[in-house]
Design a protein around this motif. Structure first.
Motif, PDB file in Angstrom:
ATOM      1  N   ARG A  75      -7.310   5.711  -0.373  1.00 64.74           N
ATOM      2  CA  ARG A  75      -7.610   4.022  -0.169  1.00 64.74           C
ATOM      3  C   ARG A  75      -7.211   3.747  -1.604  1.00 64.74           C
ATOM      4  O   ARG A  75      -6.468   2.627  -1.874  1.00 64.74           O
ATOM      5  CB  ARG A  75      -9.085   3.908  -0.043  1.00 64.74           C
ATOM      6  CG  ARG A  75      -9.155   2.340   0.284  1.00 64.74           C
ATOM      7  CD  ARG A  75      -8.782   1.852   1.498  1.00 64.74           C
ATOM      8  NE  ARG A  75      -8.796   0.271   1.558  1.00 64.74           N
ATOM      9  CZ  ARG A  75      -7.771  -0.463   1.088  1.00 64.74           C
ATOM     10  NH1 ARG A  75      -6.750   0.041   0.389  1.00 64.74           N
ATOM     11  NH2 ARG A  75      -8.058  -1.641   1.137  1.00 64.74           N
ATOM     12  N   GLU A 111      -6.623  -6.669   4.944  1.00 66.93           N
ATOM     13  CA  GLU A 111      -7.447  -5.399   4.247  1.00 66.93           C
ATOM     14  C   GLU A 111      -8.203  -4.540   5.464  1.00 66.93           C
ATOM     15  O   GLU A 111      -8.220  -3.167   5.326  1.00 66.93           O
ATOM     16  CB  GLU A 111      -8.695  -5.698   3.501  1.00 66.93           C
ATOM     17  CG  GLU A 111      -8.270  -6.466   2.217  1.00 66.93           C
ATOM     18  CD  GLU A 111      -7.857  -8.187   2.297  1.00 66.93           C
ATOM     19  OE1 GLU A 111      -7.479  -8.620   1.460  1.00 66.93           O
ATOM     20  OE2 GLU A 111      -7.776  -8.516   3.408  1.00 66.93           O
ATOM     21  N   GLU A 125       0.770  -0.888  -0.036  1.00 64.32           N
ATOM     22  CA  GLU A 125      -0.091   0.136  -0.162  1.00 64.32           C
ATOM     23  C   GLU A 125       0.809   1.246  -0.213  1.00 64.32           C
ATOM     24  O   GLU A 125       0.285   2.237   0.303  1.00 64.32           O
ATOM     25  CB  GLU A 125      -0.767  -0.008   1.223  1.00 64.32           C
ATOM     26  CG  GLU A 125      -1.866  -1.217   1.251  1.00 64.32           C
ATOM     27  CD  GLU A 125      -3.100  -1.026   0.160  1.00 64.32           C
ATOM     28  OE1 GLU A 125      -3.285   0.053  -0.265  1.00 64.32           O
ATOM     29  OE2 GLU A 125      -3.311  -2.203  -0.452  1.00 64.32           O
TER      30      GLU A 125
END
Length: 224
Positions: free
Chosen positions: A137, A106, A23
């Motif tokens: 996000r 997640e 991420e």
């Protein structure tokens, strides 16, 4: 954004680092409470993920000592304990949120994103700065509703500037928050990323989104 994970389960720690790095977070690891507390108080961080059941110093003590040292970054606790009293004790010690093991990566990512946004006064995952729109996000960026293609580090630089609106950010601070601990802080690579960002965000040099303050650093423009 730079996250510290304090977790004594080496396999889980490596999995957490992989999930967070996917991420685009920079991630440091510590495997016991004492080294974790040292890292917390000595290095610039944006968030800490702390297991409660740590050797040498448990997670509750780490959190208490970090808060006593006036460390104000958000803290997410991990616990294998299912007693509600343990969760309350962690929150009372100064943690901001908790996850009970086992959990899905997640959910961890979503909670980390939310904690960092809230610490910057951004409740919404979508941040706006003039014609620039950034979604934390999906990690997408638009200018005047036209989506841009940014590299991972270009995105990290822009996100950090947008999370810290109107703040002057030095090159060393940017480097510390978007790179791993052993990166060369004297590198001029930040200048390259900022130059590329300017060209992508404002190719016609119309609204000049990133201001350079000589000898001090960079600031995202607050007026357009």
């Amino acid at each position: 954004m730079r996250i510290l994970v304090i977790e004594d389960d080496l396999h889980l720690a490596d999995n957490l680092r992989a999930a967070l790095e996917k991420e685009r977070y920079s991630v440091d690891l510590a495997h016991d409470g004492e080294s974790g507390l040292f890292h917390l108080t000595e290095y610039p961080l944006d968030l800490a993920v702390i297991d409660l059941g740590l050797p040498k110093m448990n997670g509750i003590e780490v959190i208490k000592k970090a808060r006593e040292a006036n460390l104000d970054i958000p803290i997410l606790i991990l616990t294998a304990r299912d007693r509600w009293q343990d969760k309350v004790e962690g929150l009372d010690a100064g943690a901001d949120d908790y996850l009970t093991k086992p959990f899905h990566s997640e959910e961890l990512i979503a909670r980390c994103n939310a904690l960092i946004r809230r610490s910057a006064g951004q409740a919404n995952p979508e941040m706006l700065a003039g014609p620039i729109r950034l979604h934390t996000r999906s990690q997408q960026v638009w200018v005047n509703d036209q989506e841009l293609s940014l590299t991972a580090y270009e995105y990290k630089v822009l996100e950090y500037l947008m999370v810290n609106p109107q703040k002057v950010i030095s090159k060393s601070e940017l480097t510390e928050h978007i790179y791993d601990q052993d990166f060369d802080l004297d590198s001029n690579v930040i200048e390259v990323f900022v130059l590329r960002l300017r060209k992508k965000l404002d190719p016609e040099n119309v609204f000049k989104p990133i201001e350079t303050l000589r000898g001090r650093g960079y600031r995202l423009q607050s007026q357009w």
